[in-house]
Structures are given as C-alpha cells and as structure tokens.
Design an enzyme around this catalytic site. Structure first.
Site, PDB file in Angstrom:
ATOM      1  N   ARG A 124      -8.196  -8.453  38.191  1.00 19.52           N
ATOM      2  CA  ARG A 124      -7.399  -8.395  39.423  1.00 19.52           C
ATOM      3  C   ARG A 124      -8.152  -7.736  40.565  1.00 19.52           C
ATOM      4  NH1 ARG A 124      -1.395  -6.433  38.004  1.00 19.52           N
ATOM      5  NH2 ARG A 124      -1.143  -7.133  40.165  1.00 19.52           N
TER       6      ARG A 124
ATOM      7  N   LYS B 163      -9.933 -30.599  37.477  1.00 23.16           N
ATOM      8  CA  LYS B 163     -11.210 -30.408  38.176  1.00 23.16           C
ATOM      9  C   LYS B 163     -11.408 -31.469  39.262  1.00 23.16           C
ATOM     10  CE  LYS B 163     -13.621 -30.685  34.386  1.00 23.16           C
ATOM     11  NZ  LYS B 163     -12.538 -30.830  33.407  1.00 23.16           N
TER      12      LYS B 163
ATOM     13  N   ASP C  16     -17.515 -35.320  36.743  1.00 22.95           N
ATOM     14  CA  ASP C  16     -17.497 -35.599  35.308  1.00 22.95           C
ATOM     15  C   ASP C  16     -18.791 -35.169  34.622  1.00 22.95           C
ATOM     16  OD1 ASP C  16     -16.096 -36.601  33.013  1.00 22.95           O
ATOM     17  OD2 ASP C  16     -17.580 -38.198  32.961  1.00 22.95           O
TER      18      ASP C  16
ATOM     19  N   HIS D 283     -20.502 -31.122  31.332  1.00 23.59           N
ATOM     20  CA  HIS D 283     -19.253 -31.749  31.749  1.00 23.59           C
ATOM     21  C   HIS D 283     -18.594 -30.854  32.802  1.00 23.59           C
ATOM     22  CE1 HIS D 283     -15.532 -33.965  31.672  1.00 23.59           C
ATOM     23  NE2 HIS D 283     -14.854 -32.877  31.325  1.00 23.59           N
TER      24      HIS D 283
END
Length: 310
Positions: free
Chosen positions: A244, A160, A178, A139
């Site tokens: 980071r 998404k 999808d 998915h």
C-alpha cells in the site's frame, strides 16, 4: 535463442553485389566479429581467424596489387581458407582476378558494396550483434506509456489486451500483444518487439482480432521498445496483503537481467489503464530520484521523532 544468419541474409540486408560464389550464399555466419586481414596478406597465417567474415578495403587491396604476381597468387590462395563464410569488398573497388579464382576454388562467396569500409563495418557489426543477441519470448503485452516500455503479464483472460486497447485509446502505443520477443541488447538492456505474424494486432475477446494501426493510425503503434518494468495483473485475493506504500520492490528475471515488477490486483471498478499510466509516471520519477513512498516514510519518521521530543 539467437537466430541463424547466412551470407544471403547479409547480401539481402545491405544490397551487396555478388561477384562470385552464388551457390555458397547459404554459408552460416557463426560470430558477429569482422576481420580486416593485415598480417595474413604479409604472409603470417598462424592466427588467421577464418570463422569471421573478411573485409577488404582500399588499404588491403592496394597492398595486394603491389605484390609480385606469383606471390600475390600464393598469398591469396592461402588467405581464402574454406572455413571463411564470405569476403566483402568495400568502396566498390575492383576485385583482383587472383582473389576471385582462389575464392571459387575454396567455395567462398565474394560480395561488394559501395560503402566506405568504416561505415560498412559499423552497420554490419550492429546487424550481426542484433542477430546473435540472446532472445526469448514471453506471454504478455508490451506498450509504450509516456516513453516507458511496460510489459503486462498475467493469466489468460485477466484483461491484458483490453487494458492495452484502453491505453491506445488514451494516446499510448502498442508494441506487441500476446507474444513479446525480448532481446538482450548492447549495454544489457532488454528490448521487446512483436513477431511479424501478429504485429499491430490485438485480440479482444468478443470482438476478435483488430488491427491497431488501421483503426488508430501509425502513431498508435511502434515496432520496438526498450523494456522499463513489468506489471503483473492478478485476480484480487482478499486474504493477500498488497503493498500500500510502494516500498516493496519486486523483481523479475528475464535473460539474466532483473526488471522492477509491480503486482496490480484486478477487480471490478478498478481502472487499470489509469493505474498503469500513473505507474509509468511514478517509475520515471523514481529514476529521476523522487520516491514518494520513501519521502512519506521519512516525513512520518521525522514527525514521530519530533513528537517524542516534546
């Protein structure tokens, strides 16, 4: 899981002429290996690989033609084992009557092509290897960003498809939305495509289903793309420490292959399309040997070391 391949699939794919055995086109092919009989035609059948599709080219048919009549009939009857899925004749060569009779007797379809034997062998092998390659469906969304195949994963409703739409508007290409069908190709690379039913379609909440190729043109989509890395979108968690510097290398395992994974927190105000573009460019730079995070850490270390020496 690999899909089932029948003799009819091959006939349809390569537009092969049916010589005999139409009722046996449903035979299932179980292996991608092909076989050109040599020793068998000379009478040695101890190791005859009957599970393979059998190819007869100019050399094999010329050898058969030069056999004595009685020996030719006997040899071809032994050759046409009932377990053989089908026999293919190349170069549009004439098919011996004895071969047709033996094939009919043992329920083997005989097909013919006008292609050269080596060319047909190469194309058919590639087709069968693709069919038998390990596959899975995940998915997510697959987009081609600056030549990099990027899979977007995350919970339902994370954004998404909307991010994919923004990327398409910025000139990138949609592969699948999808559901992404992933195949392990030769060389242990992962290639993604879309199921036929939803190809070129995007589901945007509030708008519904849109056809990307119709709205943005053929240049906005592609049918298949090798997967380079995965971006996992997740809701911003204030108590989580996110990378980071870019030194933490996450991995995700798909079909026993590891892919780089980047976790991107989602919150209002973050332009995910730009972040994904930069991630694709940065991943390409890493592949070329330029890692900005490592260079920064090295430069920082050199600076600290020089200050300690003073």
């Amino acid at each position: 899981m690999a899909r089932k391949v029948t003799v009819h699939d091959i006939q349809k794919k390569f537009k092969l002429e049916l010589i005999c055995g139409e009722e046996y086109l449903s035979h299932i092919i179980h292996v991608s290996d092909l076989y050109r009989p040599g020793l068998e035609l000379a009478g040695f059948f101890t190791y005859h690989p009957t599970e393979r599709l059998q190819l007869l080219g100019r050399s094999e048919l010329m050898f058969i033609k030069n056999l004595p009549d009685e020996e030719r009939t006997d040899r071809l009857e032994k050759f046409c084992h009932p377990d053989i899925p089908c026999i293919c004749i190349t170069r549009d060569l004439p098919v011996p009557d004895e071969l047709i009779a033996a094939a009919k007797k043992n329920g083997i379809p005989v097909l013919r092509t006008d292609m050269k034997t080596t060319s047909f062998t190469s194309k058919l092998t590639n087709f069968l290897e693709d069919c038998f390659a390990p596959t899975t469906t995940i998915h997510g969304v697959l987009v081609d960003v600056y030549g990099m195949g990027v899979v977007l994963m995350g919970d339902s409703g994370i954004g998404k498809s909307e991010t994919a739409l923004e990327l398409v508007k910025r000139g990138h290409r949609l592969v699948a939305d999808d559901a992404v069908e992933i195949t392990l190709t030769e060389g242990n690379h992962l290639s993604g495509t879309s199921p036929d039913l939803i190809r070129y379609l995007l589901e945007i909440r509030g708008l519904g289903i849109i056809n990307v190729m119709t709205l943005f043109g053929a240049g906005a989509v592609r049918n298949q793309k090798r997967i380079s890395f995965v971006i996992r979108l997740e809701n911003w968690q204030p108590d989580r420490q996110y990378d980071r510097l870019g030194l933490d290398e996450e991995k995700i395992r798909i079909l026993e292959q590891e892919l780089p994974q980047i976790t991107v927190p989602v919150r209002p105000g973050r332009n995910l399309a730009i972040i994904i573009e930069v991630a694709a460019m940065n991943m390409r730079m890493k592949q070329l040997g330029h890692n900005a995070a490592e260079q920064f850490v090295k430069k920082l270390g050199d600076t600290i070391e020089s200050e300690d020496l003073e």
